[in-house]
Design a protein around this motif. Structure first.
Motif, PDB file in Angstrom:
ATOM      1  N   GLY A   1     -12.606  10.846   7.726  1.00 56.88           N
ATOM      2  CA  GLY A   1     -12.925   9.615   6.985  1.00 56.88           C
ATOM      3  C   GLY A   1     -11.696   8.967   6.368  1.00 56.88           C
ATOM      4  N   PHE A   2     -11.896   7.804   5.761  1.00 59.11           N
ATOM      5  CA  PHE A   2     -10.780   7.054   5.170  1.00 59.11           C
ATOM      6  C   PHE A   2     -10.134   7.858   4.055  1.00 59.11           C
ATOM      7  N   GLU A   3      -8.806   7.845   4.046  1.00 57.29           N
ATOM      8  CA  GLU A   3      -8.050   8.596   3.054  1.00 57.29           C
ATOM      9  C   GLU A   3      -7.041   7.710   2.329  1.00 57.29           C
ATOM     10  N   PHE A   4      -6.553   6.677   3.020  1.00 58.02           N
ATOM     11  CA  PHE A   4      -5.497   5.834   2.467  1.00 58.02           C
ATOM     12  C   PHE A   4      -6.048   4.467   2.050  1.00 58.02           C
TER      13      PHE A   4
ATOM     14  N   PHE B   1       0.793  -1.229   0.000  1.00 60.39           N
ATOM     15  CA  PHE B   1       0.000   0.000   0.000  1.00 60.39           C
ATOM     16  C   PHE B   1       0.825   1.278   0.000  1.00 60.39           C
ATOM     17  N   ALA B   2       2.079   1.184   0.430  1.00 61.03           N
ATOM     18  CA  ALA B   2       2.882   2.397   0.607  1.00 61.03           C
ATOM     19  C   ALA B   2       2.004   3.460   1.268  1.00 61.03           C
ATOM     20  N   ARG B   3       2.005   4.681   0.709  1.00 58.76           N
ATOM     21  CA  ARG B   3       1.130   5.733   1.255  1.00 58.76           C
ATOM     22  C   ARG B   3       0.068   6.118   0.219  1.00 58.76           C
ATOM     23  N   ILE B   4      -0.340   5.134  -0.574  1.00 57.07           N
ATOM     24  CA  ILE B   4      -1.268   5.440  -1.673  1.00 57.07           C
ATOM     25  C   ILE B   4      -2.619   5.889  -1.116  1.00 57.07           C
TER      26      ILE B   4
END
Length: 368
Positions: free
Chosen positions: A249-252, A232-235
């Motif tokens: 909320g979810f960002e990554f 996932f790295a920081r995608i």
């Protein structure tokens, strides 16, 4: 989904529990593959981790893939042309065995929190009773994965002479503080969900949030930081995947991945059963059988040969704990092979890194 492959063994009634109390009319679910030899000397028992059912692999009655599908079958590492394979669902698990969600014959209501305190020794005794009912006096091999590896140690300690060889997969002789801390948080997430209601929930009022957080914590610790980085790295999520109206909320991508995992899990497992099995894992301690010493406890186990497999990236059941098991069984007189793998998948590697586990397990069984 067909459950025709699932069979049931009725436990002796009453069935006494290690920490007090007893069960009446209890049973465990199991499935089998292959054929038992006339001499009844080719039986291989698999004890599972916390959440799997007895459906370790597909069979004629239930063709759906099992949780260890790539490992079990004709010509595979656990070769069903040679071995009569049994997988027993843990006592206390809601996958067919008597558990907190089962009906208490004394009241006609589900046990819920009146279910007796569960220990992995009870899981081991129930599995042993099921194996004995099939007319098997000694297992050719006992395989224990994760929590099932601890149950397997209990099985061999409590039933000396009932196991010829042992395969220990990603497990430990006792829970370390890190593992206890994570499981404690998982249980707390469930207990703090208002819908849990001291164990008195139903389908309309189910502790969805608590189970979701518990599962996410689990998934995070079942894998390794190395794997999270690689995958996932920081995608970040695309705009259409984000709900920007939700504060924080979810960002990554990794957040969304965990959410998907949790949603697939929540309603498939009974929360009270999860609490009982989780605590049983924390309680298990082989040093109880060795006056406070892990090595003395392990030294009481008698098997001819053992294979102990661990993964360097496992943070829940660290490699040094598996080394302890290997050293203890060797000190007890077994011929032990110790295999340390560098799989990036962490604790879950035994479910994912099939190539390396097949080589180790298939090689060991092939030499028996």
């Amino acid at each position: 989904m067909s459950h025709d492959a699932r069979r049931y063994f009725s436990l002796p009634s009453p069935f006494p529990m290690k920490r007090g109390g007893e069960l009446h009319g209890a049973r465990v679910a199991f499935e089998t593959w292959g054929a038992l030899s006339d001499a009844r000397d080719n039986a291989l028992l698999i004890l599972t981790g916390l959440s799997p059912s007895a459906h370790a692999a597909s069979n004629e009655q239930d063709p759906s893939p099992g949780w260890w599908e790539a490992m079990i079958g004709p010509g595979k590492a656990i070769d069903t042309d040679r071995w009569f394979v049994i997988c027993v669902n843990s006592l206390g698990s809601d996958k067919g065995s008597t558990c907190p969600a089962s009906i208490d014959p004394a009241t006609g209501e589900p046990y819920r929190l009146s279910f007796p305190e569960l220990a992995l020794e009870d899981v081991a005794n129930a599995a042993h009773a099921a194996v004995s009912s099939l007319g098997i006096e000694q297992l050719a091999c006992l395989v224990g994965c994760s929590m099932g590896g601890m149950s397997a140690l209990a099985y061999m300690l409590l039933h000396p002479g009932s196991v010829r060889t042992h395969i220990s997969v990603d497990t430990a002789p006792q829970a370390q503080p890190f593992a206890i801390a994570i499981r404690s948080l998982q249980r707390e997430a469930i207990r703090l969900d208002p819908q849990w209601n001291n164990g008195r929930y139903d389908d309309a009022h189910y502790p969805e949030t608590g189970m979701s957080i518990a599962r996410k914590l689990g998934v995070i610790t079942y894998r390794s930081a190395m794997e999270w980085n690689g995958r996932f790295a920081r995608i970040r999520l695309d705009a259409e995947q984000r709900d920007d109206d939700v504060p924080f909320g979810f960002e990554f991508q990794v957040e969304s991945y965990l959410e998907g995992h949790a949603q697939r899990f929540v309603r498939t497992f009974d929360p009270n059963s999860y609490l009982y099995l989780s605590r049983a894992s924390d309680w298990f301690d082989i040093s109880e059988y060795g006056e406070g010493s892990i090595q003395a406890g392990l030294k009481r186990i008698r098997v001819e040969q053992a294979l102990v497999i661990g993964v360097s990236t496992d943070i829940l059941f660290p490699l040094e704990q598996q080394e302890q098991i290997a050293e203890g069984l060797e000190a007890a007189g077994a011929a032990v092979e110790f295999v340390a793998l560098d799989s990036p998948q962490g604790h879950d590697a035994f479910l994912v890194d099939i190539e390396n586990y097949s080589r180790a397990i298939g090689g060991f069984l092939g030499r028996l």
